[in-house]
Design a protein around this motif. Sequence first.
Motif, PDB file in Angstrom:
ATOM      1  N   GLY A 102      -5.712   5.140   5.183  1.00  0.00           N
ATOM      2  CA  GLY A 102      -4.625   5.258   4.212  1.00  0.00           C
ATOM      3  C   GLY A 102      -3.264   5.171   4.881  1.00  0.00           C
ATOM      4  N   VAL A 103      -3.140   5.829   6.067  1.00  0.00           N
ATOM      5  CA  VAL A 103      -1.886   5.742   6.802  1.00  0.00           C
ATOM      6  C   VAL A 103      -1.615   4.295   7.209  1.00  0.00           C
ATOM      7  CG1 VAL A 103      -0.667   6.436   8.898  1.00  0.00           C
ATOM      8  CG2 VAL A 103      -2.061   8.104   7.634  1.00  0.00           C
TER       9      VAL A 103
ATOM     10  N   VAL B 119      -6.018  -5.116   1.950  1.00  0.00           N
ATOM     11  CA  VAL B 119      -4.575  -5.083   1.705  1.00  0.00           C
ATOM     12  C   VAL B 119      -3.992  -6.493   1.831  1.00  0.00           C
ATOM     13  CG1 VAL B 119      -2.354  -4.188   2.487  1.00  0.00           C
ATOM     14  CG2 VAL B 119      -4.402  -2.725   2.536  1.00  0.00           C
ATOM     15  N   HIS B 120      -3.272  -6.897   0.799  1.00  0.00           N
ATOM     16  CA  HIS B 120      -2.596  -8.198   0.806  1.00  0.00           C
ATOM     17  C   HIS B 120      -1.099  -7.964   0.591  1.00  0.00           C
ATOM     18  CE1 HIS B 120      -6.420 -10.342   0.701  1.00  0.00           C
ATOM     19  NE2 HIS B 120      -6.807  -9.514  -0.273  1.00  0.00           N
TER      20      HIS B 120
ATOM     21  N   LYS C 125       1.251  -0.859   6.803  1.00  0.00           N
ATOM     22  CA  LYS C 125       1.153  -2.306   6.625  1.00  0.00           C
ATOM     23  C   LYS C 125       2.031  -2.794   5.481  1.00  0.00           C
ATOM     24  CE  LYS C 125      -0.699  -6.411   7.381  1.00  0.00           C
ATOM     25  NZ  LYS C 125      -0.474  -7.164   8.640  1.00  0.00           N
ATOM     26  N   ARG C 126       2.090  -2.047   4.413  1.00  0.00           N
ATOM     27  CA  ARG C 126       2.886  -2.485   3.263  1.00  0.00           C
ATOM     28  C   ARG C 126       4.386  -2.459   3.581  1.00  0.00           C
ATOM     29  NH1 ARG C 126      -0.104  -3.473  -0.992  1.00  0.00           N
ATOM     30  NH2 ARG C 126      -2.154  -2.482  -1.235  1.00  0.00           N
ATOM     31  N   GLU C 127       4.806  -1.602   4.454  1.00  0.00           N
ATOM     32  CA  GLU C 127       6.222  -1.557   4.835  1.00  0.00           C
ATOM     33  C   GLU C 127       6.557  -2.543   5.961  1.00  0.00           C
ATOM     34  OE1 GLU C 127       7.671   2.318   5.684  1.00  0.00           O
ATOM     35  OE2 GLU C 127       6.843   3.229   3.867  1.00  0.00           O
ATOM     36  N   ASN C 128       5.547  -2.912   6.731  1.00  0.00           N
ATOM     37  CA  ASN C 128       5.735  -3.828   7.863  1.00  0.00           C
ATOM     38  C   ASN C 128       4.615  -4.866   7.831  1.00  0.00           C
ATOM     39  OD1 ASN C 128       7.916  -2.307   9.773  1.00  0.00           O
ATOM     40  ND2 ASN C 128       6.511  -0.811   8.855  1.00  0.00           N
TER      41      ASN C 128
ATOM     42  N   GLY D 153     -12.846   1.563   9.588  1.00  0.00           N
ATOM     43  CA  GLY D 153     -12.185   1.842   8.318  1.00  0.00           C
ATOM     44  C   GLY D 153     -10.856   1.114   8.215  1.00  0.00           C
ATOM     45  N   VAL D 154     -10.141   1.076   9.325  1.00  0.00           N
ATOM     46  CA  VAL D 154      -8.846   0.369   9.330  1.00  0.00           C
ATOM     47  C   VAL D 154      -9.064  -1.121   9.119  1.00  0.00           C
ATOM     48  CG1 VAL D 154      -6.910  -0.319  10.793  1.00  0.00           C
ATOM     49  CG2 VAL D 154      -7.634   2.076  10.716  1.00  0.00           C
ATOM     50  N   LYS D 155     -10.065  -1.687   9.773  1.00  0.00           N
ATOM     51  CA  LYS D 155     -10.331  -3.120   9.624  1.00  0.00           C
ATOM     52  C   LYS D 155     -10.747  -3.448   8.194  1.00  0.00           C
ATOM     53  CE  LYS D 155     -11.541  -4.111  14.437  1.00  0.00           C
ATOM     54  NZ  LYS D 155     -12.595  -4.579  15.373  1.00  0.00           N
TER      55      LYS D 155
END
Length: 764
Positions: free
Chosen positions: A708-709, A750-751, A714-717, A742-744
């Motif tokens: 989640g972090v 996430v797009h 990712k959405r901000e950068n 989990g991150v992968k």
Amino acid sequence: MAETEGSIVELADLLQHPEDLDKISFLKSEFTRKKVAVDRQLKLGLRDQLEVTQNGITSISDGQRTVNQIKEEMMKIDKLCAEAQNMIRDFPNINLVSQVHRNFTQVEAMKANIESFDLRLKDLEQLLREDDQDMENQPNILKVHYELTQLRDVRDDAMDQIKRASDTSLEGHLQDYFTRLDDVIEWFNDHIGTACMNLIPLVQADNKGMVVRLALIIEEEEKSDNKVKALQDAQREYKDLASRFKSMTNGPKQLRGYKEKFLTAIAFYAQPQFEKADERFLEESDKLANILKWYFNDLFVVKAGMTSLMPKKWKIFKTYTDIYHKMMHDWLIKNIDNPELSPLHMLSIIDWSEQYYAKMIKLGWEPTDLQPHVLDNREVELIREYRQLIVKSVDEWMDRMFVADKKSFLERKPDTLDNNENGYFRTKTLGDMWRMLKEQTAVAGDSGRADVAEGVFDAMFRALKSRQNMWQKMVDEEAQRYLSPSRDSTTDQEGMQVFQDWLVAIANDQIACIDDNEAAGQLSYLARFTRDLTPLATPKYLTQHANAELDALRDGFVDLGTHCITLFVTLIFTVDFRTTLPDFFTPKWYSEYAMKRITTTFDDYLADYSKVLHPSLLDILVEELADHLLAAYLSSVRNKHARFRRNEPFTDKFKDDILTAFDFFQSLPAKPDLAGLVNVDFANIKGKWKVVNHMVRLLEAEKDGVAGVYEEFKRENWDLGLGWVEAVLRARDDFEKAMLSGVKAKAGEVHVERGPETIMSKVK
């Protein structure tokens, strides 16, 4: 086939660049105009040639008819003589007595001539001496010519008789006897030559008598030469018949060529004036009309004062014009073919062509009367060559200046950089370069032709871009000495400060090219260059080409200046911090004050360079320091032995580092050395450093909350690299592969849309 290939090559020269396609309509109209002019000249030339040919054929037919009539008459006379011999009683005896009497008379005449020869020669020498005292008038010249002609005939007859005699033993003695005559002839020829060489001054001095006397002599000699030519032709064609008529062998026996020498003297008189024109033209290229003023004055004198004094059949004005025109043509072609000819001289010659024909029209000559064309119809070619001369000059200047800059840059000797009036570092050739471009722009403008000016501007654009690229390539290659992983750390500091000085000077140069100080009323080099070229180019060229090129140059100056500052900062981080950065996030990190050492080094550099770096670049330098520091700080997670243990106060250490960095950047405007010079956008810097908070959250988050972090990060950068995230997670003392998986998985879900690059694009 060869002509087609030549045309293709010429078109290739004219259309070397895509922008040259805009000139097709102009070139088409120019070639059409030239073709019409050439066609008109060809028609006139063909008509004249046909007339000359027809007249020649008629003359040949008439001449052949006359020759045949003479031949028939001579044959009749010969027949009558033969018949008379049979009709007259004792004719052989009478004929023999007649021949003896004739021969006796000739011998008596020859004897009298030989005996009086020396005395008559002395009289001629006296007359010539008298004329030596009055060369402007030469009152005895006609008498001398008459007597000299008589003596020449005596000599020629005597030599002819001795050669036909059975005993030729006295020929050598006779030649010696006539030797003095050759000296007097040479003396007389000098007088004639002097008069011919001063013919125009004689007319200007209103010395008509001398001119007429000279014309009479030349005309008489021309008649004599014509008789000799006719005799030689008759003897060659009808040798047997001609030998039976002794009267045909009397008179001059050789061509004397006074008319040809007279025509040659016309060219000899003009030649020294063309040589003087050469010298003056090299010094005063813009005064060609004044330099060649004598040319038209001479022709006017001939037209107004000499025509009535010369035989009409000579057409003396036409004769002078043809000789002078050919000499003018040869003189101009010699100059334009000179490889050392400057653009200004080339332009003067191109402009002179139109002026020349205008002046000749005033004298009564149409352009079609003057052949060949004074510039061989090479105006279009010359305009192209003129443009190429300017382009060549620009390229040579730029090459020489960059060679000098490169030598100074690589040697980095003391005093190789300048300081401007504000104390900023600058290279030595920048002002010279723009001064040269201004001068060559003025030269291109002097042509009065937009196509020439635009071709030169294209070359200048290319030269300036090339200079930008060469500077960037050169500083990059030199920087590798310090940035290469295989470098020798003991030599890192050798010459680096001077190299950094050069980077500052080069960056300052780029700003000087584009920075307009409106408050002080000062324009940048590029703005002044734009102002100079605008009135010389067409609106179409400006809107469709020049404006884009100028914008590209402006961007190039900005990019090169920024690149030099970036290299400057990169050197600081690579060399000055080579032992500091590896300690971040290792056990030593907690006990050391690495961030403080870094900001102290920043402070030293800013103090050293704030007075020699342009203020606008000083802001960029501060921004680059902040970005490089943040990127290096985040990248340090890959340091060997970097580890974050949950029982250690790493969050407090992060906070301490951030506050140290913030305190430094926030306090810069208040520092005495930087007051009024630097304008720090601290809010922007602070906003970029928020990524450290995301890094800390990746380190602090529970294992099941890491994904989640990452998503929020990712959405901000959008350019956050998964490899760096993996390095952060692996630095946790509680790392498990499930966290990375989990991150992968979240990365696959996430797009985000791509946007401007963030600081994470610089993090390795």
